[in-house]
Design a protein around this motif. Structure first.
Motif, PDB file in Angstrom:
ATOM      1  N   UNK A   1       0.840  -1.190   0.000  1.00  0.00           N
ATOM      2  CA  UNK A   1       0.000   0.000   0.000  1.00  0.00           C
ATOM      3  C   UNK A   1       0.882   1.249   0.000  1.00  0.00           C
ATOM      4  N   UNK A   2       0.554   2.233  -0.852  1.00  0.00           N
ATOM      5  CA  UNK A   2       1.361   3.458  -0.890  1.00  0.00           C
ATOM      6  C   UNK A   2       1.370   4.178   0.455  1.00  0.00           C
ATOM      7  N   UNK A   3       2.472   4.869   0.707  1.00  0.00           N
ATOM      8  CA  UNK A   3       2.633   5.560   1.982  1.00  0.00           C
ATOM      9  C   UNK A   3       1.561   6.618   2.194  1.00  0.00           C
ATOM     10  N   UNK A   4       1.159   7.321   1.139  1.00  0.00           N
ATOM     11  CA  UNK A   4       0.181   8.393   1.311  1.00  0.00           C
ATOM     12  C   UNK A   4      -1.198   7.864   1.694  1.00  0.00           C
ATOM     13  N   UNK A   5      -1.454   6.570   1.459  1.00  0.00           N
ATOM     14  CA  UNK A   5      -2.707   5.962   1.895  1.00  0.00           C
ATOM     15  C   UNK A   5      -2.597   5.421   3.317  1.00  0.00           C
ATOM     16  N   UNK A   6      -1.412   4.971   3.696  1.00  0.00           N
ATOM     17  CA  UNK A   6      -1.232   4.409   5.035  1.00  0.00           C
ATOM     18  C   UNK A   6      -1.321   5.468   6.128  1.00  0.00           C
TER      19      UNK A   6
END
Length: 288
Positions: free
Chosen positions: A1-6
């Motif tokens: 999962x991309x960092x900006x979503x986490x």
């Protein structure tokens, strides 16, 4: 999962946990307490539900790929009943939840402001937590963790006395001898309150080690500072230390435990460094 979503998902997870804990404490657990059964049956029922809440939260973090975690099997020498002290290092904010999700019946020493919090105080009491000392800052250096270790080298006898009474009544405790979360590359000194309480109560000490790679949710690290890769958490156990019927010097045993944890902590740092090196982009060779 991309960092900006986490990042937002992490915030949602913690808001959801505290909200669910509030609802469970004020509504769910009181209803369960009214169900038929003996006091012992009711106690065990509530312990299982609270353990399931902790497991559910950690399971959610794993499910949405915020962390990587597999709950370990309890070792053969793990106490199956009665009082004992489960001690561990303290690398992250969720260590208490990891440990209390291992088996029902675990409680801890918590900071007074959490114990009296309008949001969680009912859950704290149903979970059979013990209120810590008022001198919170002296013990935890301002940490925001719920858990609080008892006794700074014996200067909090009232808290240690509460722990001893709790253990002698047949309850189990989770204690972090560091009293606050570890530094990224160094453990804090071990306070001996947990060892002293176990020796005085004559109950086993269960040493556990929590590793996380890469580090996340550290002390003084905002929740939104998530690593580039999700943290892989692991709980492992050292051999159980029996104290009943033995002449044990708490100071010496505490020093031996600290040395054992220092060795494992150094291994964790080498694992982190090797993983970070393997994940680093390979430098491009200059064009000729």
């Amino acid at each position: 999962m991309p960092k900006f979503l986490r990042i937002p998902l992490t915030g949602f997870a913690f808001v959801g946990f505290f909200s669910f804990g509030c609802i469970a404490g004020w509504l769910g657990l009181p209803i369960l307490a009214m169900w038929p059964g003996s006091p012992e049956v009711k106690r065990r029922r509530i312990e299982r539900i609270i353990c399931a809440i902790y497991r559910g939260f950690i399971g959610f973090l794993h499910l949405v790929r915020l962390i990587e975690y597999t709950r370990p099997e309890l070792p053969p020498d793990f106490p199956r009943s009665g009082g004992y002290v489960l001690i561990a290092n303290h690398p992250s904010l969720i260590d208490t939840l990891l440990l209390m999700g291992l088996t029902p019946g675990l409680s801890s020493v918590v900071k007074p402001h959490w114990y009296s919090s309008w949001m969680l105080r009912v859950l704290m009491r149903y979970a059979n937590h013990i209120p810590g000392a008022d001198r919170t800052a002296a013990l935890t250096d301002g940490s925001s963790d719920m858990s609080q270790d008892a006794g700074s080298d014996g200067d909090m006898p009232a808290v240690v006395d509460r722990m001893v009474a709790h253990l002698q009544a047949g309850h189990a405790l989770v204690i972090f001898p560091e009293a606050s979360r570890s530094w990224e590359r160094k453990m804090r000194r071990f306070r001996r309150g947990a060892v002293e309480a176990a020796v005085r109560a004559g109950v086993p000490i269960v040493p556990a080690f929590i590793s996380v790679n890469p580090p996340m949710l550290m002390k003084h690290q905002p929740w939104h500072e998530v690593p580039d890769r999700r943290g892989a958490f692991r709980v492992e156990f050292f051999p159980v230390i029996e104290t009943a019927g033995r002449e044990i010097d708490p100071r010496q045993l505490n020093r031996e435990l600290r040395a054992m944890y220092d060795g494992r902590f150094a291994e964790m740092l080498r694992e982190r460094d090797a993983t970070a090196l393997a994940a680093a982009p390979v430098a491009q060779l200059p064009q000729t």
